[in-house]
Design a protein around this motif. Structure first.
Motif, PDB file in Angstrom:
ATOM      1  N   TRP A   6     -25.613  -8.443 -24.108  1.00 33.85           N
ATOM      2  CA  TRP A   6     -24.477  -7.554 -24.329  1.00 33.85           C
ATOM      3  C   TRP A   6     -24.399  -6.528 -23.204  1.00 33.85           C
ATOM      4  O   TRP A   6     -25.388  -6.215 -22.560  1.00 33.85           O
ATOM      5  CB  TRP A   6     -24.587  -6.858 -25.682  1.00 33.85           C
ATOM      6  CG  TRP A   6     -25.801  -5.987 -25.889  1.00 33.85           C
ATOM      7  CD1 TRP A   6     -27.031  -6.377 -26.330  1.00 33.85           C
ATOM      8  CD2 TRP A   6     -25.888  -4.577 -25.654  1.00 33.85           C
ATOM      9  NE1 TRP A   6     -27.879  -5.305 -26.396  1.00 33.85           N
ATOM     10  CE2 TRP A   6     -27.213  -4.185 -25.992  1.00 33.85           C
ATOM     11  CE3 TRP A   6     -25.007  -3.598 -25.217  1.00 33.85           C
ATOM     12  CZ2 TRP A   6     -27.651  -2.852 -25.895  1.00 33.85           C
ATOM     13  CZ3 TRP A   6     -25.425  -2.272 -25.116  1.00 33.85           C
ATOM     14  CH2 TRP A   6     -26.739  -1.932 -25.453  1.00 33.85           C
ATOM     15  N   ARG A   7     -23.183  -6.036 -22.978  1.00 35.25           N
ATOM     16  CA  ARG A   7     -22.941  -5.134 -21.864  1.00 35.25           C
ATOM     17  C   ARG A   7     -22.476  -3.768 -22.355  1.00 35.25           C
ATOM     18  O   ARG A   7     -22.012  -3.632 -23.481  1.00 35.25           O
ATOM     19  CB  ARG A   7     -21.866  -5.717 -20.931  1.00 35.25           C
ATOM     20  CG  ARG A   7     -22.251  -7.035 -20.294  1.00 35.25           C
ATOM     21  CD  ARG A   7     -21.072  -7.599 -19.529  1.00 35.25           C
ATOM     22  NE  ARG A   7     -20.630  -6.674 -18.471  1.00 35.25           N
ATOM     23  CZ  ARG A   7     -19.388  -6.631 -18.012  1.00 35.25           C
ATOM     24  NH1 ARG A   7     -18.461  -7.413 -18.512  1.00 35.25           N
ATOM     25  NH2 ARG A   7     -19.069  -5.789 -17.045  1.00 35.25           N
ATOM     26  N   THR A  66     -30.435 -12.273 -25.675  1.00 34.01           N
ATOM     27  CA  THR A  66     -29.010 -12.603 -25.757  1.00 34.01           C
ATOM     28  C   THR A  66     -28.544 -12.834 -27.195  1.00 34.01           C
ATOM     29  O   THR A  66     -27.408 -13.266 -27.406  1.00 34.01           O
ATOM     30  CB  THR A  66     -28.690 -13.859 -24.927  1.00 34.01           C
ATOM     31  OG1 THR A  66     -29.349 -14.997 -25.509  1.00 34.01           O
ATOM     32  CG2 THR A  66     -29.159 -13.696 -23.491  1.00 34.01           C
ATOM     33  N   GLU A  81     -13.586  -8.169 -20.163  1.00 31.15           N
ATOM     34  CA  GLU A  81     -14.231  -7.857 -21.433  1.00 31.15           C
ATOM     35  C   GLU A  81     -13.613  -6.605 -22.037  1.00 31.15           C
ATOM     36  O   GLU A  81     -13.249  -5.666 -21.324  1.00 31.15           O
ATOM     37  CB  GLU A  81     -15.728  -7.648 -21.230  1.00 31.15           C
ATOM     38  CG  GLU A  81     -16.482  -7.409 -22.534  1.00 31.15           C
ATOM     39  CD  GLU A  81     -17.991  -7.544 -22.384  1.00 31.15           C
ATOM     40  OE1 GLU A  81     -18.681  -7.569 -23.411  1.00 31.15           O
ATOM     41  OE2 GLU A  81     -18.460  -7.636 -21.235  1.00 31.15           O
ATOM     42  N   GLU A  93     -25.309 -14.692 -23.158  1.00 33.14           N
ATOM     43  CA  GLU A  93     -25.315 -13.575 -22.219  1.00 33.14           C
ATOM     44  C   GLU A  93     -25.742 -12.296 -22.931  1.00 33.14           C
ATOM     45  O   GLU A  93     -25.368 -12.064 -24.079  1.00 33.14           O
ATOM     46  CB  GLU A  93     -23.926 -13.365 -21.620  1.00 33.14           C
ATOM     47  CG  GLU A  93     -23.386 -14.565 -20.849  1.00 33.14           C
ATOM     48  CD  GLU A  93     -21.976 -14.335 -20.355  1.00 33.14           C
ATOM     49  OE1 GLU A  93     -21.437 -13.218 -20.564  1.00 33.14           O
ATOM     50  OE2 GLU A  93     -21.397 -15.274 -19.765  1.00 33.14           O
ATOM     51  N   CYS A 117     -17.343  -5.701 -26.265  1.00 33.80           N
ATOM     52  CA  CYS A 117     -17.172  -6.584 -27.425  1.00 33.80           C
ATOM     53  C   CYS A 117     -16.768  -7.991 -27.031  1.00 33.80           C
ATOM     54  O   CYS A 117     -16.245  -8.750 -27.854  1.00 33.80           O
ATOM     55  CB  CYS A 117     -16.136  -5.991 -28.382  1.00 33.80           C
ATOM     56  SG  CYS A 117     -16.693  -4.482 -29.190  1.00 33.80           S
ATOM     57  N   GLY A 118     -17.006  -8.351 -25.773  1.00 37.71           N
ATOM     58  CA  GLY A 118     -16.745  -9.714 -25.350  1.00 37.71           C
ATOM     59  C   GLY A 118     -15.321  -9.926 -24.860  1.00 37.71           C
ATOM     60  O   GLY A 118     -14.507  -9.007 -24.797  1.00 37.71           O
ATOM     61  N   ARG A 119     -15.033 -11.161 -24.536  1.00 35.29           N
ATOM     62  CA  ARG A 119     -13.717 -11.548 -24.036  1.00 35.29           C
ATOM     63  C   ARG A 119     -12.882 -12.144 -25.167  1.00 35.29           C
ATOM     64  O   ARG A 119     -13.418 -12.584 -26.181  1.00 35.29           O
ATOM     65  CB  ARG A 119     -13.879 -12.554 -22.895  1.00 35.29           C
ATOM     66  CG  ARG A 119     -14.578 -11.967 -21.672  1.00 35.29           C
ATOM     67  CD  ARG A 119     -14.847 -13.010 -20.598  1.00 35.29           C
ATOM     68  NE  ARG A 119     -15.416 -12.391 -19.403  1.00 35.29           N
ATOM     69  CZ  ARG A 119     -16.700 -12.074 -19.264  1.00 35.29           C
ATOM     70  NH1 ARG A 119     -17.559 -12.357 -20.244  1.00 35.29           N
ATOM     71  NH2 ARG A 119     -17.132 -11.504 -18.165  1.00 35.29           N
ATOM     72  N   THR A 169     -12.086 -10.655 -30.041  1.00 34.36           N
ATOM     73  CA  THR A 169     -12.974 -10.889 -28.904  1.00 34.36           C
ATOM     74  C   THR A 169     -14.385 -11.129 -29.429  1.00 34.36           C
ATOM     75  O   THR A 169     -14.766 -10.624 -30.482  1.00 34.36           O
ATOM     76  CB  THR A 169     -12.996  -9.693 -27.931  1.00 34.36           C
ATOM     77  OG1 THR A 169     -13.561  -8.549 -28.590  1.00 34.36           O
ATOM     78  CG2 THR A 169     -11.591  -9.357 -27.447  1.00 34.36           C
ATOM     79  N   CYS A 193     -24.611 -10.275 -30.460  1.00 38.60           N
ATOM     80  CA  CYS A 193     -23.290 -10.621 -29.939  1.00 38.60           C
ATOM     81  C   CYS A 193     -22.230  -9.698 -30.529  1.00 38.60           C
ATOM     82  O   CYS A 193     -21.655  -9.991 -31.587  1.00 38.60           O
ATOM     83  CB  CYS A 193     -22.951 -12.071 -30.277  1.00 38.60           C
ATOM     84  SG  CYS A 193     -24.047 -13.287 -29.540  1.00 38.60           S
ATOM     85  N   SER A 243     -18.628 -11.727 -27.844  1.00 39.78           N
ATOM     86  CA  SER A 243     -19.567 -11.877 -26.740  1.00 39.78           C
ATOM     87  C   SER A 243     -20.154 -13.285 -26.744  1.00 39.78           C
ATOM     88  O   SER A 243     -20.289 -13.908 -27.792  1.00 39.78           O
ATOM     89  CB  SER A 243     -20.696 -10.854 -26.861  1.00 39.78           C
ATOM     90  OG  SER A 243     -20.195  -9.535 -26.864  1.00 39.78           O
ATOM     91  N   GLU A 244     -20.504 -13.763 -25.568  1.00 42.07           N
ATOM     92  CA  GLU A 244     -21.112 -15.086 -25.449  1.00 42.07           C
ATOM     93  C   GLU A 244     -22.564 -15.031 -25.903  1.00 42.07           C
ATOM     94  O   GLU A 244     -23.329 -14.169 -25.464  1.00 42.07           O
ATOM     95  CB  GLU A 244     -21.052 -15.569 -24.003  1.00 42.07           C
ATOM     96  CG  GLU A 244     -19.659 -15.932 -23.534  1.00 42.07           C
ATOM     97  CD  GLU A 244     -19.163 -17.242 -24.134  1.00 42.07           C
ATOM     98  OE1 GLU A 244     -20.002 -18.020 -24.627  1.00 42.07           O
ATOM     99  OE2 GLU A 244     -17.949 -17.481 -24.107  1.00 42.07           O
TER     100      GLU A 244
END
Length: 379
Positions: free
Chosen positions: A193-194, A169, A270, A191, A212-214, A185, A172, A187-188
């Protein structure tokens, strides 16, 4: 990630002028108030959640927003009495990194660094060339931003350093721009990356892009949902610019949203950024994205994708490749042939493949390719 603009106009005297990267034109001065900068730093710290035991390290130049605001100011505030009440920050000279990029992770290992940041290209170089014994088990946040974040880079970096203690994780990805002070934005850090498939990608094309996260606290992002086609990314929030220095008009839609010029989509809140609208390659009525072609060429030639550029050109698009590293030992004609083979399966044939000397692809001060300049050179 949509709706009407609700924030009040930024007011007060300008506290800082910094400049856009200039990847699509001449850099523009962005005026930010002190309140705008404070809002962005505060929201970034909410995501990073610094503690007194954290050790941050940066080699990023202070003329760049990620170096100045994201690392220097955020560390000073985050390690101050109102937040962590302790911590340690190491600032390396950018020249030391440029002389030997391996110094970045070496120092992170030696100093048990927990927080660092860099552009995609830095992680790609580290994954390819880092050497010696490294212990990255203390790392908990490695921000990736300042330029398009590539799936291939994150995968390579994760595989390369998993055996050196890098957790799943740590990486980020983030999205930001000078007009928003820095971050939009993130990423946490807790968590992985997606990734998501780009809407409309051809069936034989991998067509995935990094999340790139919320939106960070206070920022509002407007982008199409993944079921739709790609669309423009628009923003509003308390850290947005007051104005451009020099009189350039701030691009806004009729509802008041700031129009970034980037294309992307949202999925489960996201943001996924595909690239600049001006950079899209249209070949026989289909849209293709430079980063995808550059990744394919980089894999085919076993070179960093940052040494490759794909831009619009007469007859379709052109691929430009810098002849550096191992490519110096290969004839340019053979390099061009291998590049064409690398893209043949998923993309139309390029109208030209140009092999140039190291350093001849024009880049901004933060390392982004100046595609507009390349297009002009090819016209």
């Amino acid at each position: 990630m949509a709706g009407q603009v609700r924030s009040k106009p930024r007011s007060g005297p300008g506290a800082l002028v910094h400049y856009t990267s200039g990847s699509i034109g001449d850099p523009s001065g962005v005026e930010l108030t002190l309140d705008a900068i404070a809002a962005n730093v505060t929201s970034v710290l909410e995501v990073i959640d610094p503690s007194a035991s954290d050790r941050a390290l940066s080699w990023l130049p202070l003329h760049h927003d990620m170096g100045l605001i994201g690392m220097l100011l955020a560390s000073f505030v985050g390690f101050g009495s109102q937040y962590a009440g302790g911590g340690h920050f190491t600032l390396l000279e950018p020249e030391s990194y440029l002389r030997d990029p391996r110094v970045w992770l070496r120092r992170c290992s030696e100093e048990r660094v927990t927080i660092t940041a860099g552009p995609n290209a830095a992680y790609e170089l580290a994954a390819r060339f880092a050497s010696g014994p490294l212990d990255l088990s203390s790392m908990r946040v490695a921000l990736v931003g300042a330029e398009p974040v590539r799936v291939s880079t994150l995968e390579r970096f994760g595989r390369r350093f998993a055996g050196h203690g890098l957790g799943p994780t740590v990486l980020c990805p983030a999205y930001g721009l000078a007009e928003a002070a820095l971050a939009v934005t993130m990423s946490e850090p807790t968590e992985p990356w997606r990734r998501a498939r780009i809407p409309g990608a051809a069936p034989d094309d991998d067509g995935t892009v990094v999340g790139c996260g919320r939106p960070i606290s206070g920022m509002r992002v407007r982008a199409p949902e993944i079921d739709d086609r790609l669309g423009p990314i628009m923003l509003d929030g308390p850290s947005m610019l007051t104005r451009y220095v020099g009189g350039r008009e701030v691009p806004r839609d009729p509802a008041g949203w700031f129009v970034t010029g980037d294309l992307g989509f949202s999925c489960e809140g996201e943001l996924f950024v595909v690239g600049r609208a001006d950079d899209v390659l249209v070949v026989r009525g289909e849209n293709f994205y430079p980063a995808d072609i550059e990744d394919a060429v980089g894999v085919g030639l076993d070179v960093p994708a940052s040494t490759v550029a794909a831009v619009r050109a007469p007859g379709g698009y052109a691929i430009i490749i810098e002849q550096r590293g191992g490519l110096r030992r290969i004839d340019p004609v053979e390099i061009a042939r291998q590049a064409r083979v690398a893209v043949a399966e998923a993309f139309p044939a390029p109208s030209a493949v140009n092999v140039v000397a190291s350093g001849e692809i024009p880049r901004t001060s933060s390392g982004k390719t100046r595609r507009a300049e390349l297009r002009q050179n090819l016209a």
